[in-house]
Design a protein around this motif. Structure first.
Motif, PDB file in Angstrom:
ATOM      1  N   THR B 125       0.837  -1.201   0.000  1.00 39.88           N
ATOM      2  CA  THR B 125       0.000   0.000   0.000  1.00 39.88           C
ATOM      3  C   THR B 125       0.874   1.253   0.000  1.00 39.88           C
ATOM      4  O   THR B 125       0.556   2.251  -0.668  1.00 39.88           O
ATOM      5  N   GLN B 126       1.990   1.177   0.716  1.00 42.88           N
ATOM      6  CA  GLN B 126       2.894   2.337   0.736  1.00 42.88           C
ATOM      7  C   GLN B 126       3.476   2.615  -0.648  1.00 42.88           C
ATOM      8  O   GLN B 126       3.575   3.771  -1.062  1.00 42.88           O
ATOM      9  N   ALA B 127       3.809   1.524  -1.345  1.00 38.96           N
ATOM     10  CA  ALA B 127       4.355   1.705  -2.701  1.00 38.96           C
ATOM     11  C   ALA B 127       3.302   2.347  -3.605  1.00 38.96           C
ATOM     12  O   ALA B 127       3.594   3.267  -4.381  1.00 38.96           O
ATOM     13  N   LEU B 128       2.079   1.855  -3.466  1.00 35.41           N
ATOM     14  CA  LEU B 128       0.985   2.421  -4.269  1.00 35.41           C
ATOM     15  C   LEU B 128       0.788   3.904  -3.927  1.00 35.41           C
ATOM     16  O   LEU B 128       0.647   4.760  -4.811  1.00 35.41           O
ATOM     17  N   ALA B 129       0.810   4.197  -2.634  1.00 33.81           N
ATOM     18  CA  ALA B 129       0.624   5.579  -2.186  1.00 33.81           C
ATOM     19  C   ALA B 129       1.718   6.483  -2.750  1.00 33.81           C
ATOM     20  O   ALA B 129       1.457   7.615  -3.173  1.00 33.81           O
ATOM     21  N   ALA B 130       2.935   5.959  -2.775  1.00 33.50           N
ATOM     22  CA  ALA B 130       4.049   6.773  -3.276  1.00 33.50           C
ATOM     23  C   ALA B 130       3.839   7.103  -4.754  1.00 33.50           C
ATOM     24  O   ALA B 130       4.049   8.248  -5.194  1.00 33.50           O
ATOM     25  N   ARG B 131       3.383   6.113  -5.527  1.00 33.93           N
ATOM     26  CA  ARG B 131       3.138   6.355  -6.953  1.00 33.93           C
ATOM     27  C   ARG B 131       2.038   7.392  -7.150  1.00 33.93           C
ATOM     28  O   ARG B 131       2.135   8.284  -7.989  1.00 33.93           O
ATOM     29  N   VAL B 132       0.983   7.246  -6.373  1.00 37.08           N
ATOM     30  CA  VAL B 132      -0.150   8.162  -6.520  1.00 37.08           C
ATOM     31  C   VAL B 132       0.256   9.583  -6.118  1.00 37.08           C
ATOM     32  O   VAL B 132      -0.091  10.562  -6.772  1.00 37.08           O
ATOM     33  N   GLN B 133       1.028   9.681  -5.049  1.00 33.46           N
ATOM     34  CA  GLN B 133       1.505  11.007  -4.630  1.00 33.46           C
ATOM     35  C   GLN B 133       2.353  11.658  -5.700  1.00 33.46           C
ATOM     36  O   GLN B 133       2.245  12.855  -5.955  1.00 33.46           O
ATOM     37  N   ALA B 134       3.204  10.840  -6.344  1.00 33.36           N
ATOM     38  CA  ALA B 134       4.063  11.383  -7.397  1.00 33.36           C
ATOM     39  C   ALA B 134       3.208  11.884  -8.562  1.00 33.36           C
ATOM     40  O   ALA B 134       3.472  12.954  -9.136  1.00 33.36           O
ATOM     41  N   GLN B 135       2.157  11.127  -8.890  1.00 34.71           N
ATOM     42  CA  GLN B 135       1.259  11.539  -9.971  1.00 34.71           C
ATOM     43  C   GLN B 135       0.578  12.880  -9.639  1.00 34.71           C
ATOM     44  O   GLN B 135       0.484  13.764 -10.476  1.00 34.71           O
ATOM     45  N   LEU B 136       0.118  12.974  -8.396  1.00 32.73           N
ATOM     46  CA  LEU B 136      -0.576  14.204  -7.993  1.00 32.73           C
ATOM     47  C   LEU B 136       0.379  15.398  -8.041  1.00 32.73           C
ATOM     48  O   LEU B 136       0.046  16.465  -8.566  1.00 32.73           O
ATOM     49  N   ALA B 137       1.591  15.194  -7.510  1.00 33.68           N
ATOM     50  CA  ALA B 137       2.573  16.285  -7.526  1.00 33.68           C
ATOM     51  C   ALA B 137       2.873  16.689  -8.966  1.00 33.68           C
ATOM     52  O   ALA B 137       2.948  17.886  -9.293  1.00 33.68           O
ATOM     53  N   ALA B 138       2.990  15.692  -9.832  1.00 30.92           N
ATOM     54  CA  ALA B 138       3.336  15.989 -11.229  1.00 30.92           C
ATOM     55  C   ALA B 138       2.223  16.760 -11.926  1.00 30.92           C
ATOM     56  O   ALA B 138       2.489  17.713 -12.673  1.00 30.92           O
ATOM     57  N   ILE B 139       0.971  16.366 -11.674  1.00 34.32           N
ATOM     58  CA  ILE B 139      -0.116  17.060 -12.387  1.00 34.32           C
ATOM     59  C   ILE B 139      -0.263  18.487 -11.872  1.00 34.32           C
ATOM     60  O   ILE B 139      -0.559  19.403 -12.634  1.00 34.32           O
ATOM     61  N   LEU B 140      -0.007  18.690 -10.580  1.00 40.36           N
ATOM     62  CA  LEU B 140      -0.107  20.058 -10.049  1.00 40.36           C
ATOM     63  C   LEU B 140       0.970  20.951 -10.660  1.00 40.36           C
ATOM     64  O   LEU B 140       0.714  22.111 -10.997  1.00 40.36           O
ATOM     65  N   GLU B 141       2.137  20.364 -10.858  1.00 33.50           N
ATOM     66  CA  GLU B 141       3.218  21.120 -11.492  1.00 33.50           C
ATOM     67  C   GLU B 141       2.843  21.433 -12.953  1.00 33.50           C
ATOM     68  O   GLU B 141       3.077  22.540 -13.448  1.00 33.50           O
ATOM     69  N   ALA B 142       2.251  20.445 -13.619  1.00 33.16           N
ATOM     70  CA  ALA B 142       1.847  20.651 -15.019  1.00 33.16           C
ATOM     71  C   ALA B 142       0.783  21.747 -15.117  1.00 33.16           C
ATOM     72  O   ALA B 142       0.813  22.577 -16.025  1.00 33.16           O
ATOM     73  N   VAL B 143      -0.150  21.752 -14.155  1.00 33.93           N
ATOM     74  CA  VAL B 143      -1.201  22.787 -14.164  1.00 33.93           C
ATOM     75  C   VAL B 143      -0.560  24.156 -13.999  1.00 33.93           C
ATOM     76  O   VAL B 143      -0.906  25.124 -14.685  1.00 33.93           O
TER      77      VAL B 143
END
Ligand SMILES: Nc1ncnc2c1ncn2[C@@H]1O[C@H](COP(=O)(O)OP(=O)(O)OP(=O)(O)O)[C@@H](O)[C@H]1O
Ligand SMILES: [Mg+2]
Lengths: 287, 229
Positions: B125-143
């Motif tokens: 679950t931690q690995a999954l959470a890390a991936r999802v967090q990275a995705q969220l951070a990336a999309i916010l940067e893209a926005v």
């Protein structure tokens, strides 16, 4: 065309640095300027006032049962282009028009064309309502009478009534047809001018900022009328109100310094235009 | 990069919405990061009031963005890029609010897991959470930078999150059957996995909205969103 070449040379001296830069950047109209069912076909239209070019190589179709709006900054040539469509530029001595404008397959820039019937086929409504200094009845009856459209007084009466009805004015004036047209309110005068225009059964109606002197109610009435007239006529309208262009037209043409920058379906122009200049203008990023 | 609006108040109103959306994004990211951190660390277990308070702040941002956009639509009749931006900002705010909601639910489950005390393997679950967090951070940067290419890349990467979710979920389900003593915390983990996977879907929605905002193009709605529920 040697005259065109000469004129281009002359023109270059008259353009400011910014205009020249813009012209060099301009690589032709963005979007499809043709119509699948054209009534009027303009190709390579150029207009000069003496040596100054006001319209540069504009091609545009106006389709059957279509409202085309023309927008752009003041001085970009909208009125000049509109006036080409019924040879109104003939009345301006300095103006010279080149290119081709076909109305139902007939070249209207032809010098031999009689402009009087042409201007009945291509009617015009101006920014300031300009009723003749005559009665309401005579304002509408005048055109059909000089064009010999009616054989009897009864026929003429009927044409006056249907024209005023279609212009949405009949109920307001039917009891005072003998009174002067200039006694009406601005919005009523504009509808009178529209009645006068449609009385001679035009194919195309040109409107140059027809609502700029009207209040929102009169404007809404005219806009609704434009929508209804579209069932029978083609309409080209110049407007400074982008909201009005968005409301009444199916296609929108954006002019800038004499160039037709972009033309396309109205909903597309206002949600996702293709040219930066169009985008800047319609989003209010001027200068 | 873009020319400014001639009417300055219009320019300011638009940048105001944008700034609020970015702040809302940061807050949402923090919420998710906090929830994920609690997962592996019971010494910092948060209390429920703090979780709710943080979530309320995100909700306030959503309401505020909607209000601002409504004002601009009514008062300024925005067109083209401006219109698309405002529509996109409202939709993005809705997705961010949903993400924050999932983060809140995750945090609350973690609190209950710690209270429950059963020891389970949270690494998947931690690995999954890390991936999802990275995705969220990336999309916010893209926005923030209107980066369409990044948005498309982020959108495509959601498939990897879905695959990771499937694997983690199945492993933990097997584990739940094998070690019934830890069934309660294992079940919490399964729900957390699902929340993380849903956050991934909301990130792809934001990516789609960003592409629309900048280009006017609507991407094909993500098929996986309906399949995976
Ligand atoms: N009669 C004229 N003689 C000389 N130049 C003219 C004449 N009419 C227009 N022009 C020039 O031609 C250019 C285009 O003018 P036009 O009136 O067509 O612009 P427009 O787009 O209709 O502007 P507006 O929105 O202000 O009505 C302008 O530079 C103008 O100064
Ligand atoms: Mg004009």
């Amino acid at each position: 065309m040697s005259t065109t070449m000469e004129a281009v040379g002359v023109k270059a001296q008259h353009l400011s640095a910014a205009e020249l830069e813009q012209e060099q950047d301009f690589a032709g109209t963005v979007g499809d300027f043709t119509s699948p069912d054209p009534r009027m076909v303009c190709r390579g239209v150029n207009v000069w006032y003496d040596n100054k070019q006001a319209i540069r190589n504009v091609s545009l179709d106006i389709g059957r049962n279509e409202v085309v709006s023309m927008i752009g900054p003041s001085g970009c040539g909208k009125s000049t282009f509109l006036r080409c469509l019924n040879r109104m530029n003939d009345t301006i001595p300095a103006a010279r028009v080149e290119g081709s404008i076909m109305l139902d397959g007939q070249e209207i820039l032809d010098k031999d064309i009689d402009v009087v019937p042409l201007r009945a086929r291509v009617g015009m409504v101006f920014q300031k309502p300009n009723p003749f200094p005559k009665s309401i009845y005579e304002n509408v009856a005048y055109g059909p009478r000089i064009h010999g459209l009616c054989n009897s007084v009864a026929e003429l009466d009927e044409l006056v009534e249907t024209s005023l009805t279609r212009a949405g004015l009949w109920n307001e004036v039917k009891d005072r047809l003998g009174q002067p047209g200039i006694g009406l309110s601005g919005g009523q005068q504009q509808r009178l001018c529209i009645a006068r225009t449609i009385a001679v059964s035009p194919e195309l109606i040109l409107m140059d900022e027809p609502c700029s002197a009207l209040d929102p109610i009169a404007t809404a009435i005219i806009e609704n009328l434009i929508d209804e007239l579209r069932e029978q006529y083609s309409i080209a309208i110049v407007t400074h109100s982008m909201q009005q262009a968005a409301r009444v037209s199916q296609r929108t043409a954006y002019f800038h310094l004499g160039d037709l920058i972009e033309v396309g379906p109205t909903q597309q122009i206002f949600t996702n235009p293709g040219h930066k200049l169009t985008e800047d203008y319609i989003t209010g990023r001027f200068g | 990069m873009n020319k400014q609006h001639t009417v300055r108040a219009f320019e300011e109103a638009l940048s105001g919405v944008r700034a609020d959306l970015l702040r809302m994004g940061q807050l949402t990211g923090k919420q998710l990061a906090a929830a994920a951190a609690f997962l592996g660390n019971d010494s910092t277990a948060p209390d429920a009031t703090a979780i709710d308070a943080a979530d309320n702040r995100v909700d306030d941002f959503e309401a505020r963005i909607e209000h601002e956009v409504q004002q601009i639509l009514a008062l300024r009749q925005p067109m083209a890029n401006d219109l698309r931006s405002l529509l996109s900002f409202v939709r993005m705010a809705t997705d961010l609010e949903r993400i924050a909601d999932h983060a809140k639910n995750i945090a609350k489950r973690v609190v209950r897991m710690h209270a429950n005390g059963e020891s389970v393997d949270v690494s998947g679950t931690q690995a999954l959470a890390a991936r999802v967090q990275a995705q969220l951070a990336a999309i916010l940067e893209a926005v923030e930078s209107d980066d369409v290419a990044a948005a498309r890349a982020i959108w495509s990467r959601d498939a990897e999150i879905d695959a990771l979710f499937e694997k983690t979920f199945n492993d933990q389900l097997l584990n739940l059957c094998r070690v019934p003593d830890t069934a309660v915390n294992c079940t919490h983990l399964l729900f957390i996995d699902k929340s993380l996977e849903r956050i991934g879907d909301h990130v792809t929605n934001v990516a789609e909205d960003l592409v629309y905002k900048v280009t006017g193009e609507r991407m094909q709605r993500n098929q996986r969103i309906s399949d995976s529920s």
